[in-house]
Design an enzyme around this catalytic site. Structure first.
Site, PDB file in Angstrom:
ATOM      1  N   CYS A  12       0.835  -1.200   0.000  1.00 58.35           N
ATOM      2  CA  CYS A  12       0.000   0.000   0.000  1.00 58.35           C
ATOM      3  C   CYS A  12       0.876   1.258   0.000  1.00 58.35           C
ATOM      4  O   CYS A  12       2.016   1.241   0.461  1.00 58.35           O
ATOM      5  CB  CYS A  12      -0.908   0.001   1.233  1.00 58.35           C
ATOM      6  SG  CYS A  12      -2.098   1.361   1.254  1.00 58.35           S
ATOM      7  N   ASP A  14       0.399   3.683   1.826  1.00 58.65           N
ATOM      8  CA  ASP A  14       0.366   4.200   3.200  1.00 58.65           C
ATOM      9  C   ASP A  14       1.777   4.454   3.745  1.00 58.65           C
ATOM     10  O   ASP A  14       2.643   3.571   3.685  1.00 58.65           O
ATOM     11  CB  ASP A  14      -0.363   3.178   4.086  1.00 58.65           C
ATOM     12  CG  ASP A  14      -0.675   3.730   5.470  1.00 58.65           C
ATOM     13  OD1 ASP A  14       0.285   4.096   6.188  1.00 58.65           O
ATOM     14  OD2 ASP A  14      -1.865   3.795   5.830  1.00 58.65           O
ATOM     15  N   ARG A  16       2.956   4.496   6.583  1.00 52.32           N
ATOM     16  CA  ARG A  16       3.397   3.726   7.757  1.00 52.32           C
ATOM     17  C   ARG A  16       3.812   2.302   7.416  1.00 52.32           C
ATOM     18  O   ARG A  16       4.271   1.559   8.289  1.00 52.32           O
ATOM     19  CB  ARG A  16       2.254   3.671   8.793  1.00 52.32           C
ATOM     20  CG  ARG A  16       1.801   5.031   9.270  1.00 52.32           C
ATOM     21  CD  ARG A  16       0.453   4.945   9.951  1.00 52.32           C
ATOM     22  NE  ARG A  16      -0.594   4.571   8.984  1.00 52.32           N
ATOM     23  CZ  ARG A  16      -1.877   4.407   9.298  1.00 52.32           C
ATOM     24  NH1 ARG A  16      -2.272   4.553  10.556  1.00 52.32           N
ATOM     25  NH2 ARG A  16      -2.752   4.079   8.381  1.00 52.32           N
ATOM     26  N   HIS A  73      -2.480  -4.283   5.147  1.00 51.85           N
ATOM     27  CA  HIS A  73      -2.237  -3.770   6.499  1.00 51.85           C
ATOM     28  C   HIS A  73      -3.515  -3.295   7.175  1.00 51.85           C
ATOM     29  O   HIS A  73      -4.519  -2.999   6.515  1.00 51.85           O
ATOM     30  CB  HIS A  73      -1.226  -2.616   6.445  1.00 51.85           C
ATOM     31  CG  HIS A  73      -1.774  -1.356   5.829  1.00 51.85           C
ATOM     32  ND1 HIS A  73      -2.155  -0.262   6.569  1.00 51.85           N
ATOM     33  CD2 HIS A  73      -2.018  -1.034   4.532  1.00 51.85           C
ATOM     34  CE1 HIS A  73      -2.596   0.688   5.753  1.00 51.85           C
ATOM     35  NE2 HIS A  73      -2.530   0.245   4.517  1.00 51.85           N
ATOM     36  N   CYS A  76      -6.212   0.456   6.793  1.00 54.63           N
ATOM     37  CA  CYS A  76      -5.967   0.897   5.419  1.00 54.63           C
ATOM     38  C   CYS A  76      -7.032   1.914   4.986  1.00 54.63           C
ATOM     39  O   CYS A  76      -8.227   1.607   4.974  1.00 54.63           O
ATOM     40  CB  CYS A  76      -5.969  -0.307   4.469  1.00 54.63           C
ATOM     41  SG  CYS A  76      -5.603   0.175   2.759  1.00 54.63           S
TER      42      CYS A  76
HETATM   43 ZN   LIG Z   1      -3.503   1.006   2.891  1.00 56.42          ZN
END
Ligand SMILES: [Zn+2]
Length: 180
Positions: A12, A14, A16, A73, A76
């Site tokens: 992803c 993302d 993190r 994860h 999300c």
């Molecule tokens: Zn995500």
């Protein structure tokens, strides 16, 4: 010197969930694709500009990676957008993209009809990884690489709340602790 990574990770966007940090990888170890909700679209030739599919093609056919990991994860935002319908009925790129995981949303709803939205998101995050693994197999060159040279497909899930990394166990049809 040419690159020769053994692993393709589809993760992803993302901030993190950085695949290289999570796996303690160094330069040259991982070929990484990142997109909203770490989704793999189904194989399709017509229309669209297929950035993810192009990366998969290059990793599998050009680099001949040994493993393809779909890394999902917890928390999300892309999956939450799908489950909440936040971008629905608009011209949103996000809505069209995350619709790849719509079957995952339906499965999560069917299995957990009483779940609140956040819990539903968690189940949808897990199911979406399975959808992406299924979609990967629809690419002829992926199916061929599995058959001819034993390339492996792996579903992984990083629970950013507990710090645990889980792996999809196909035989048990569930996510289990990954001991690394
Ligand atoms: Zn995500």
């Amino acid at each position: 010197m040419a690159q020769s990574p053994k692993t393709l990770i589809n993760g992803c966007s993302d901030s993190r969930v950085d695949p290289a940090i999570l796996t303690s990888a160094g330069p040259g170890d991982l070929f990484v694709v990142r997109n909203v909700a770490n989704l793999v679209p189904p194989y399709e030739r017509g229309g669209g500009l297929h950035g993810v599919s192009a990366a998969i093609e290059f990793a599998v056919q050009g680099l001949k990676v040994e493993n393809v990991i779909v890394l999902g994860h917890r928390q999300c935002g892309g999956i939450r957008a799908l489950v909440s319908g936040l971008y629905a009925d608009s011209d949103s790129f996000i809505d069209r993209w995350v619709s790849i995981a719509r079957p995952a949303h339906f499965r999560a709803l069917a299995a957990h009809p009483e779940a609140d939205q956040d819990t539903l998101c968690k189940y949808c995050e897990l199911e979406a990884i399975k959808i992406s693994l299924e979609n990967l197999r629809t690419f002829p060159f992926v199916a061929e690489a599995i058959r001819s040279r034993g390339m492996e497909l792996v579903g992984a899930y990083f629970d950013i709340e507990s710090g645990r990394l889980l792996e999809f166990d196909e035989q048990k049809n569930e996510f289990v602790n990954l001991n690394v």
